[in-house]
Scaffold this active site. Structure first.
Site, mmCIF file in Angstrom:
data_model
loop_
_atom_site.group_PDB
_atom_site.id
_atom_site.type_symbol
_atom_site.label_atom_id
_atom_site.label_comp_id
_atom_site.label_asym_id
_atom_site.label_seq_id
_atom_site.Cartn_x
_atom_site.Cartn_y
_atom_site.Cartn_z
ATOM 1 N N GLU A 114 0.859 -1.193 0.000
ATOM 2 C CA GLU A 114 0.000 0.000 0.000
ATOM 3 C C GLU A 114 0.888 1.233 0.000
ATOM 4 O O GLU A 114 1.945 1.221 0.633
ATOM 5 C CB GLU A 114 -0.864 0.035 1.280
ATOM 6 N N LYS A 116 2.322 4.561 1.361
ATOM 7 C CA LYS A 116 2.322 5.110 2.717
ATOM 8 C C LYS A 116 1.935 6.581 2.621
ATOM 9 O O LYS A 116 2.729 7.413 2.165
ATOM 10 C CB LYS A 116 3.700 4.936 3.358
ATOM 11 N N ASP A 118 1.261 10.294 3.523
ATOM 12 C CA ASP A 118 1.902 11.195 4.467
ATOM 13 C C ASP A 118 0.860 12.088 5.136
ATOM 14 O O ASP A 118 0.661 13.234 4.763
ATOM 15 C CB ASP A 118 2.958 12.036 3.743
ATOM 16 N N TYR A 223 -7.433 2.011 5.919
ATOM 17 C CA TYR A 223 -6.573 0.874 5.610
ATOM 18 C C TYR A 223 -6.626 -0.281 6.605
ATOM 19 O O TYR A 223 -6.049 -1.310 6.367
ATOM 20 C CB TYR A 223 -5.124 1.290 5.360
ATOM 21 N N LYS A 311 10.630 3.257 3.143
ATOM 22 C CA LYS A 311 10.537 4.689 2.895
ATOM 23 C C LYS A 311 11.305 5.099 1.636
ATOM 24 O O LYS A 311 12.355 4.533 1.335
ATOM 25 C CB LYS A 311 11.141 5.457 4.084
ATOM 26 N N CYS A 405 9.582 48.826 3.175
ATOM 27 C CA CYS A 405 9.424 47.926 2.033
ATOM 28 C C CYS A 405 10.712 47.895 1.201
ATOM 29 O O CYS A 405 11.214 48.944 0.801
ATOM 30 C CB CYS A 405 8.255 48.396 1.186
ATOM 31 N N CYS A 408 9.759 49.641 -2.468
ATOM 32 C CA CYS A 408 9.462 51.067 -2.652
ATOM 33 C C CYS A 408 9.983 51.943 -1.526
ATOM 34 O O CYS A 408 9.925 53.165 -1.609
ATOM 35 C CB CYS A 408 7.962 51.274 -2.839
ATOM 36 N N CYS A 423 3.506 45.949 3.025
ATOM 37 C CA CYS A 423 3.724 47.264 2.430
ATOM 38 C C CYS A 423 2.364 47.744 1.936
ATOM 39 O O CYS A 423 1.691 47.043 1.190
ATOM 40 C CB CYS A 423 4.705 47.144 1.256
ATOM 41 N N CYS A 428 3.559 50.232 -5.229
ATOM 42 C CA CYS A 428 4.887 49.651 -4.992
ATOM 43 C C CYS A 428 5.273 48.744 -6.173
ATOM 44 O O CYS A 428 4.506 47.857 -6.550
ATOM 45 C CB CYS A 428 4.814 48.863 -3.686
HETATM 46 S S1 IVH Z 1 -0.723 0.538 8.833
HETATM 47 C C1 IVH Z 1 0.149 -1.445 12.694
HETATM 48 N N1 IVH Z 1 -0.980 1.510 6.398
HETATM 49 O O1 IVH Z 1 2.285 5.326 8.858
HETATM 50 C C2 IVH Z 1 -0.132 -0.840 11.391
HETATM 51 N N2 IVH Z 1 -0.081 2.917 8.080
HETATM 52 O O2 IVH Z 1 4.751 4.920 10.356
HETATM 53 C C3 IVH Z 1 0.101 0.625 11.391
HETATM 54 N N3 IVH Z 1 0.455 5.170 7.332
HETATM 55 O O3 IVH Z 1 0.896 5.601 12.063
HETATM 56 C C4 IVH Z 1 -0.500 1.382 10.342
HETATM 57 N N4 IVH Z 1 -0.191 4.901 5.242
HETATM 58 O O4 IVH Z 1 -0.102 7.022 10.172
HETATM 59 C C5 IVH Z 1 -0.587 1.745 7.663
HETATM 60 N N5 IVH Z 1 -1.284 2.258 4.218
HETATM 61 C C6 IVH Z 1 -0.896 2.482 5.472
HETATM 62 C C7 IVH Z 1 -0.392 3.728 5.876
HETATM 63 C C8 IVH Z 1 0.016 3.908 7.196
HETATM 64 C C9 IVH Z 1 0.304 5.754 6.120
HETATM 65 C C10 IVH Z 1 1.014 5.843 8.513
HETATM 66 C C11 IVH Z 1 0.190 5.713 9.778
HETATM 67 C C12 IVH Z 1 1.102 5.079 10.793
HETATM 68 C C13 IVH Z 1 2.438 5.442 10.234
HETATM 69 C C14 IVH Z 1 3.501 4.493 10.744
#
Ligand code: IVH
Length: 667
Positions: A114, A116, A118, A223, A311, A405, A408, A423, A428
Site C-alpha cells: 500500500e 504510505k 503522508d 486501511y 521509505k 518595504c 518602494c 507594504c 509599490c
Molecule cells: S498501517 C500497525 N498503512 O504510517 C499498522 N499505516 O509509520 C500501522 N500510514 O501511524 C499502520 N499509510 O499514520 C498503515 N497504508 C498504510 C499507511 C500507514 C500511512 C502511517 C500511519 C502510521 C504510520 C507508521
C-alpha cells in the site's frame, strides 16, 4: 410538518444526502447536480432546527461543524495504534522477508503493498453502522477525541453501508492542490503559512472550532479494521475490500504481492508514480496478507512484526544560508527568504527556501551563515527543517526584519491580527509586478508566456503600469524588449487576444482583490453576472450571498471605490475584455462519471482550457494514470503516462480524437 412525517422525511433525507455524498467524495462520480444536493441539505437543516430532538449521529448536518470546544477529551485505544518499523534499502526489506520466512517456515509469503500516505493516523468507531467517535493516534495508547472535526471530512462515512460495530483506522491527509489553495488563501489574509500538506492536515484536525475544520480540504483513506467481529474475513486484502464495501475510500494503488520480487517491483512502480499522485506519500507499506500469519508473527510494544514501511529516500540535504532577503508579494506581504548555497535535491537545484514570516525565523532560530537541513517533499517548495547549531562558528549574523518595504522604501505595517508585515503602497513596484504575474496565471487569465521575468520587464520598461495596459501592447512595443523575438511577441499578442473572451470569474480572480480567491470569484460572477453589476453591489447585497462574509464584502467595496481600480477597469473596457459570466449550459453533462488524464503538449487548447471543457461537461480531470481513468489525452512528446495507459488498456486519444469527442470541429 408534523413530528411523525418530519421524522420519516429526516431519515429519508439523511440517507439520500449520505448516499450522494458517497458518490461525490468517495467514488468521485456525482450523480445529481450541486443545486439539488444543496436543496436537500437546506431542507434537512430546516427540519432539524424545527425538531432538534430528532438529531442523529449520522446526520450530514454534522459535516458543517458543531460548536467550538475548549479542549479535546482523551480517548483510550482499546487496541493500541502501533507504529511501523522502517526500511530504507532493498536489503532491509529482504531481511524483513527472511525473518518472516523463518517464523512461518514458508518459502513465499503473500504481502499486501500500500502507498504510505503522508498524513495522520486516526481511529474511527462505529456503532450500529453510525460514526460515534474518532480519535488521533496520540502516543498509540491514548489519543484525543476529534469527532467533530472528523465529521467534516466528506469522504468519511457517517453511516456505514452495513449496520455493524467496527473500529476502522486510516490516514487523514490533504491533497497537494488543497494545501496550495489553503496556503494561497492564508497568504491573501496575511495568516502564517503551513509548511507542508501534512502539517496543514494536522493543524486542521486539531482545530477547536469544527466550523474552521469544515473549511479545510481534508480527505481520508481507510486501511485497517480492528476488533473484527466478522470471522469470515481472513486477510488484509479482504479487509480492504470490506472497507470499500462499507463506504470508505481505499487507495487505488494497493496491490497483492505474491513474492519478494513482486514486492520490490511494487516499490519501484509506486516510486515512479509518486510525484504524479495528487497527495504526498513517503514510502510504501507491506503487510502480511493472511491474518492468522499476522497473529503468528505478533508485535513488539512499538510495531507489528508482520508489517514494514519501505521509505523513499528523503530529499534532504545540508547547506549554508548565504543570506536572508525579503520579497514583496502581490498584496504587499513581506516575506523573508533564505538564499542558500545551491544544493541538489531529488534532481533539482535548490537555491532558496521561504522562511514564511519573521516569527518562523525566530522560532527556528535561523541566522545568516547557519548550516541548515533542507528538505524537499515532492514538488513542494523546499523547506528549512532545522539549524545545525553545533556547526556555528560565531560569525553568523542575526536576521533583522526591515521596517520598510525593500521595493518602494515606504514604511511597512503589521495590520491588526496579521502575522505578516505588509507594504501598504499600492503603487509599490514589486506589488505591481506580482499583480501582473497573478493576472496572467493559469487559474486567472491564463496568459501563457507572461511569467515572472517578462512581467518585470514590461513594468520596468514603462510599457505596463497596471494589468489594463497589457491589452494595449503592440508588436512594436514588445520587440523593443530585450530577449523577446518576433515569434514570442506574436504568441503573446495572440494569447492576450484570446484571453479577452475569458468568463468573468477568471477576470475577477485575476484582478487580485484581497480575500477574493477562485471560489469567491466564481460565486460572485455567477450571482452578479457582470462586472458593472458586481461593482455596484452594496455591502448588504454581498453579505446576503452564502460564503461571502463582511470582510470579503468590505474588501470588494474598497477595491471598486479605489481610483486605481477605476482606471484599470476603464482600460479593460476600452480593450473590449469580456465582463460577463458565461451561462451554464443545461444538459451538457455528457461526460459525467468519465475521467481524463492529459499528457504531453497540446496545440489547440491550453491544459487549463481542456480541463475546463471536460469539467464543464461533468467529467473529471485526474493527474495520475490508474485503472480508474477512462481516457488518456496524449499531446506531443507524451512519456511515461502514455506507456502506463497502454499497459492498463486505457483509451488513448490524440488531440484530434479529443476534439471529436467533444464534438468540436476536427482540425
Ligand atoms: S498501517 C500497525 N498503512 O504510517 C499498522 N499505516 O509509520 C500501522 N500510514 O501511524 C499502520 N499509510 O499514520 C498503515 N497504508 C498504510 C499507511 C500507514 C500511512 C502511517 C500511519 C502510521 C504510520 C507508521
Amino acid at each position: 410538518m408534523d413530528r411523525e412525517p418530519a421524522a420519516r422525511r429526516l431519515t429519508e433525507l439523511r440517507e439520500l444526502i449520505n448516499e450522494h455524498n458517497y458518490y461525490y467524495h468517495v467514488l468521485d462520480a456525482p450523480c445529481i447536480s450541486d443545486a439539488l444536493f444543496d436543496q436537500y441539505m437546506q431542507e434537512l437543516m430546516q427540519l432539524e432546527s424545527l425538531y432538534p430532538e430528532l438529531s442523529s449521529d449520522d446526520s450530514p448536518s454534522r459535516r458543517l461543524g458543531g460548536p467550538p470546544i475548549s479542549a479535546f477529551a482523551e480517548v483510550r485505544h482499546l487496541v493500541p495504534m502501533l507504529s511501523l518499523d522502517n526500511a530504507f534499502t532493498g536489503d532491509a526489506l529482504l531481511a524483513f522477508y527472511r525473518r518472516l520466512q523463518k517464523i512461518f517456515g514458508m518459502g513465499s509469503i503473500t504481502l499486501v503493498g500500500e502507498p504510505k500516505i503522508d498524513g495522520l493516523a486516526v481511529s474511527l468507531y462505529y456503532e450500529d453502522g453510525k460514526f460515534v467517535r474518532g480519535a488521533t493516534r496520540g502516543d498509540g495508547y491514548r489519543g484525543e477525541d476529534i469527532t467533530a472535526n472528523l465529521c467534516t471530512i466528506r469522504s468519511l462515512p457517517l453511516r456505514l453501508r452495513e449496520d455493524i460495530r467496527a473500529e476502522v483506522r486510516g490516514e487523514v491527509f490533504m491533497t497537494r492542490e488543497g494545501f496550495a489553495r489553503l496556503n494561497r488563501e492564508r497568504e491573501q489574509e496575511g495568516l502564517s503559512l503551513f509548511a507542508n500538506p501534512r502539517n496543514a492536515a494536522a493543524g486542521s484536525l486539531r482545530q477547536l472550532d469544527p466550523a474552521v475544520a469544515a473549511q479545510r480540504p481534508l480527505d481520508l483513506f481507510a486501511y485497517s479494521l480492528v476488533n473484527l467481529s466478522n470471522k469470515s474475513i481472513t486477510s488484509q486484502w479482504e479487509i480492504l475490500a470490506l472497507l470499500k464495501a462499507l463506504g470508505f475510500k481505499v487507495n487505488a494503488h494497493v496491490s497483492l504481492l505474491q513474492d519478494l520480487d513482486e514486492a520490490l517491483h511494487f516499490y519501484a512502480e509506486i516510486n515512479t508514480l509518486r510525484h504524479s499522485l495528487p497527495y504526498e506519500i513517503d514510502g510504501v507499506v507491506y503487510k502480511v496478507n493472511d491474518l492468522l500469519l499476522q497473529e503468528k508473527a505478533g508485535s513488539t510494544s512499538r510495531a507489528p512484526r508482520w508489517a514494514i514501511a519501505y521509505k523513499f529516500a528523503a530529499a534532504e540535504g545540508i547547506t549554508r544560508i548565504r543570506d536572508i532577503t525579503v520579497t514583496v508579494g502581490r498584496t504587499g506581504t513581506i516575506t523573508p527568504l533564505a538564499e542558500l548555497d545551491p544544493l541538489l535535491l531529488s534532481g533539482s537545484l535548490v537555491k532558496r527556501a521561504s522562511l514564511h514570516n519573521e516569527w518562523i525565523v525566530r522560532e527556528k532560530d535561523v541566522m545568516i551563515g547557519d548550516m541548515v537541513v533542507v528538505h524537499k517533499a515532492g514538488e513542494i517548495i523546499p523547506e528549512i527543517v532545522m539549524v545545525l547549531k553545533k556547526r556555528r562558528s560565531g560569525g553568523e549574523r542575526p536576521f533583522i526584519m526591515p521596517q520598510s518595504c525593500p521595493s518602494c522604501g515606504r514604511e511597512a505595517k503589521r495590520l491588526q491580527g496579521e502575522a505578516a508585515l505588509r507594504c501598504l503602497n499600492p503603487a509599490c513596484p514589486a506589488q505591481v509586478v506580482e499583480r501582473i504575474i497573478h493576472f496572467a496565471s493559469r487559474e486567472a487569465m491564463d496568459i501563457s508566456g507572461l511569467g515572472e521575468s517578462l512581467a518585470a520587464q514590461l513594468y520596468h520598461s514603462g510599457l505596463v503600469h497596471d494589468v489594463g495596459d497589457l491589452y494595449a501592447l503592440t508588436a512594436e512595443d514588445l520587440l523593443k524588449l530585450e530577449r523577446l523575438g518576433e515569434k514570442s511577441a506574436n504568441n503573446l499578442l495572440n494569447v492576450l487576444e484570446r484571453s479577452k473572451n475569458n468568463p468573468l470569474h477568471r477576470l475577477l480572480y485575476g484582478l487580485g482583490i484581497r480575500l477574493v480567491g477562485e471560489r469567491a470569484a466564481r460565486l460572485l460572477a455567477a450571482h452578479f453576472g457582470s462586472l458593472p453589476c458586481l461593482a455596484a453591489a452594496t455591502s448588504a447585497e454581498l453579505i446576503a450571498l452564502k460564503e461571502i462574509g463582511p470582510r470579503i464584502a468590505f474588501s470588494l467595496i474598497s477595491f471598486f471605490q479605489g481610483a486605481e481600480a477605476k482606471t484599470v477597469i476603464h482600460k479593460l473596457k476600452q480593450a473590449e475584455v469580456n465582463f460577463l459570466e458565461e451561462q451554464e449550459k443545461e444538459g451538457q453533462e455528457d461526460l459525467a462519471g468519465k475521467s481524463f488524464v492529459f499528457t504531453g503538449t497540446l496545440q489547440r487548447f491550453t491544459r487549463q482550457q481542456a480541463k475546463e471543457m471536460v469539467e464543464g461537461r461533468g467529467g473529471k480531470v485526474l493527474s495520475a494514470v490508474s485503472k480508474n481513468v477512462d481516457y488518456l489525452i496524449a499531446g506531443g512528446t507524451a512519456g511515461s503516462k502514455l506507456t502506463r495507459a497502454r499497459e492498463l488498456g486505457i483509451t488513448v486519444l490524440g488531440e484530434e480524437g479529443f476534439a471529436e469527442l467533444l464534438n468540436q470541429e476536427p482540425f
